[in-house]
Every structure is written in C-alpha cells, then in structure tokens.
Design a protein around this motif. Sequence first.
Motif, PDB file in Angstrom:
ATOM      1  N   GLY A  75       0.811  -1.215   0.000  1.00 12.75           N
ATOM      2  CA  GLY A  75       0.000   0.000   0.000  1.00 12.75           C
ATOM      3  C   GLY A  75       0.844   1.264   0.000  1.00 12.75           C
ATOM      4  N   ALA A  76       0.188   2.383   0.235  1.00 10.20           N
ATOM      5  CA  ALA A  76       0.902   3.660   0.304  1.00 10.20           C
ATOM      6  C   ALA A  76       1.839   3.660   1.518  1.00 10.20           C
ATOM      7  N   THR A  77       1.442   2.936   2.537  1.00  8.33           N
ATOM      8  CA  THR A  77       2.207   2.943   3.787  1.00  8.33           C
ATOM      9  C   THR A  77       3.621   2.397   3.606  1.00  8.33           C
ATOM     10  N   TRP A 102      -1.922  12.343   7.031  1.00  6.91           N
ATOM     11  CA  TRP A 102      -1.165  11.457   6.141  1.00  6.91           C
ATOM     12  C   TRP A 102       0.231  11.974   5.858  1.00  6.91           C
ATOM     13  N   THR A 152      -6.872  13.054   3.056  1.00  9.96           N
ATOM     14  CA  THR A 152      -8.110  12.273   3.070  1.00  9.96           C
ATOM     15  C   THR A 152      -8.937  12.505   4.337  1.00  9.96           C
ATOM     16  N   ASP A 172       2.218  11.929  -2.415  1.00  7.81           N
ATOM     17  CA  ASP A 172       1.280  10.880  -2.034  1.00  7.81           C
ATOM     18  C   ASP A 172      -0.082  11.285  -2.601  1.00  7.81           C
ATOM     19  N   SER A 174      -2.762   9.150  -2.829  1.00  8.99           N
ATOM     20  CA  SER A 174      -3.621   7.996  -2.563  1.00  8.99           C
ATOM     21  C   SER A 174      -5.101   8.301  -2.765  1.00  8.99           C
ATOM     22  N   GLN A 195      -6.788   1.420  -3.152  1.00  9.66           N
ATOM     23  CA  GLN A 195      -8.161   1.189  -2.696  1.00  9.66           C
ATOM     24  C   GLN A 195      -9.064   2.408  -2.630  1.00  9.66           C
ATOM     25  N   LYS A 196      -8.585   3.566  -3.096  1.00 10.05           N
ATOM     26  CA  LYS A 196      -9.456   4.742  -3.051  1.00 10.05           C
ATOM     27  C   LYS A 196     -10.021   5.111  -4.408  1.00 10.05           C
TER      28      LYS A 196
HETATM   29  C1  LIG Z   1      -5.328   5.874   2.704  1.00  8.58           C
HETATM   30  C2  LIG Z   1      -4.140   6.718   2.594  1.00  8.58           C
HETATM   31  C3  LIG Z   1      -2.860   6.209   2.834  1.00  8.58           C
HETATM   32  C4  LIG Z   1      -2.612   4.809   3.326  1.00  8.58           C
HETATM   33  O1  LIG Z   1      -2.803   3.914   2.318  1.00  8.58           O
HETATM   34  P1  LIG Z   1      -2.556   2.339   2.527  1.00  8.58           P
HETATM   35  O2  LIG Z   1      -2.689   1.836   1.137  1.00  8.58           O
HETATM   36  O3  LIG Z   1      -3.623   1.872   3.467  1.00  8.58           O
HETATM   37  O4  LIG Z   1      -1.211   2.138   3.083  1.00  8.58           O
HETATM   38  C5  LIG Z   1      -1.776   7.044   2.644  1.00  8.58           C
HETATM   39  N1  LIG Z   1      -1.944   8.306   2.228  1.00  8.58           N
HETATM   40  C6  LIG Z   1      -3.167   8.829   1.989  1.00  8.58           C
HETATM   41  C7  LIG Z   1      -3.286  10.227   1.509  1.00  8.58           C
HETATM   42  C8  LIG Z   1      -4.294   8.049   2.163  1.00  8.58           C
HETATM   43  O5  LIG Z   1      -5.502   8.570   1.907  1.00  8.58           O
END
Ligand SMILES: *Cc1c(COP(=O)(O)O)cnc(C)c1O
Length: 361
Positions: A75-77, A102, A152, A172, A174, A195-196
């Motif tokens: 994921g983004a993490t 974030w 977010t 980022d 996401s 996933q967003k």
């Molecule tokens: C949801 C989110 C993340 C985390 O994403 P994961 O895929 O759950 O690791 C990071 N940055 C932003 C801006 C997000 O909205």
Amino acid sequence: MARIFNFAAGPSTLPVETLQEAAAKMVDFENTGMSLIEMSHRGKVYEAVHNETIALIREILQVPENYHILFLQGGATLQFGMIPMAFLQQGMTADYILTGAWAKKACDDAKIIGTVNIPWDGKAEKYTRMPAQSELKLTPGAAYVHLCSNETIGGIQWQNFPDTGDVPLICDMSSDIMSRPLPWDKIDMVYAGAQKNLAPAGMALVIIKDSLAQKARKDLPAYLRYDQHIENNSLYNTPPSFIVWMTGLTMKWIKSIGGLAEIERRRSEKAGLLYNTIDQSGGYYKNPVDTASRSPMNIVWRLPSEELEEKFIKEAKKEGFDGLKGHRSVGGCRASVYNAMPVEGIRKLVDFMKNFKANNG
Ligand SMILES: *Cc1c(COP(=O)(O)O)cnc(C)c1O
C-alpha cells in the motif's frame, strides 16, 4: 441489483462496470478454463493484462516515457518507508510539508531513516489549508520534497503543485490519483494506495521519473529496491494480479466515459453540489477548511452538535448512504466522493441533507 451509495474513505466505491466485468470473467478468464487470479504471473495471459494496465495508466494520465509505472505491494504505507530508505542517504535532508495526518505519517517514517526538515507545518491552524508557495522554507539541495496532494482525513487538497526547482517532488496521491491531469514538469514521483480511486486494497501504484529512480539505493533487501522492480516490470516477485487486473478495468471505464476530462467535469459537479449545500445551509452544516484548499474528493462537515451528527449518520444510513462518519480522529461527517461515485448519489445526498436540516433545524 441493490447497490447503495458508499461514501467510505477507503476501501471505497468502485465503478459498477469494473465489478461486473471482473465477476463475469472471474471463473473462466477469456476461455482459458481458469480464473486470471489462479494462473501463473509468468504466463502470456497475465502478462498481457499487466502490460495493458500499464499502457492504459500511461495513456490516461499522460505519463511521459521517462517515467516508470510500478505495481508494488504494501500500500501507500510501505512507500512512506521505502522512499526515505531509497533516497534519504546520510548527509542529506528531505523536506516534508506537513498538511495533515497522512503527510505526518510519511514524515514520521522518514525521521526514522534520516534527517528531515519541515518547510511548513499547518498544525497551528489545525491543518485547514494548504500553504502558498511563498510560505515554504525549502532546503536547497534537499534529497526530495514530499507532500500529500489530498489529505483524506482533513479534506484539503493542493490545487496547484509547488515548484521545487531542481529538487525532486514526491507526492502521495492515494486519495486523488486519476482525478486530474498532472503537471509532469513539476513532479518526479507519485504513489497511491489502490483502494481509493483505482481498485481493491493490496497495492500501491507508483510512477517514478527515471532520473530519480537512478538515485535509489541498491544495497537494500530486494523488495525495497525500486531499480529491481523497474528492471523486472513489477514482476520481480508475484504481483498482486487481481488488483492489477481490477485497476485495468477501472482504467477502461475511465476511457469509456471520456477520460480525465469527463472525470474532472463530474468531479466539479459533485463537489459543487455538496459544498453549495453546506454553504447555503445558513451555518447548519459547516465545512471547517479554507475555501481555496477544499478537497473535491473528501468533503468534511460538522453539524450544530455531536448528537445531531450521530442522528444524521444513522438516518443517512437508513436511506442508503453509507460511510458518512468522519474519521475517528476528527469526528463530524465526511463524504468521500471518488471517481466512481455517480452524480446521482450526490444529488440524493444533498436532498437528504436539506430535508434533515428542515426536520432538525
Ligand atoms: C489511505 C491513505 C494512505 C494509506 O494507504 P494504505 O494503502 O492503506 O497504506 C496514505 N496516504 C493517503 C493520503 C491516504 O488517503
């Protein structure tokens, strides 16, 4: 079919066409006698899906040829950690612009790895706006500048990306990837959890300029090496094949409706309807963020009391609007209005909001 309007922040609503196409092909993928998610990622069938998804992303986002498109797990993490591990070497400084929860998480991971400077921190203003370029105290010669293009949780978005000169800019995205065209002349890397706005959870889309990728450390465990993933076209190990496939289906859906131009048109219409309803409620609904930084993707608002907020969320759910509870760290209400949310969902939501106010004003 009984689909409700799902305003959850992530995982979140996907185009129904993406879900239907995947469902139709789930058991027997294009007469192969097996599902795509059961077959080897080294075979021609999967490889074609993989490469088509990359090509569609490149086409829709107009990604220049000197940028690599990667599908990474974690994921983004994981990118929060992978970025400083790759680019923040000893003796260097990385700039992290703090605009909310974030951006701070990314920054906290970087601090474990190396030296971090904070060019601007919105904390004193409770992260209710993005900074102006003139407010940023950037480090000359920094390894990179990191920002979160859309917060977010807080509901704020960079409308224009800052100019970082020769210092690479890493974003980022996401929660707003694929919602607008990107100024590639300013951006060296973007990453986004899938996933967003793209697909189910389980992947990060990473787009990285070759000149930045060249600087990535190589003396790291295999999965943490960008060069390794680039060399292997994101097939160094088993890729998240289902998520890649679903991402490709969402890209096809974006193309079918008219590309990012239509996505942007719908995005403005949806955000306009919702913010207007908030602004015209005589203070009953309050959006706490600076008007110029308002996010069109995650729209937050408060009601006159927490009791009313609870009642609002409960009654909304009964009417078929799910996921409107604000993030647990901030409370209030939040509608995540990603690409797949139909305009109709917002029309119905604002009607509900007007009725709720009339009955509970
Ligand atoms: C949801 C989110 C993340 C985390 O994403 P994961 O895929 O759950 O690791 C990071 N940055 C932003 C801006 C997000 O909205």
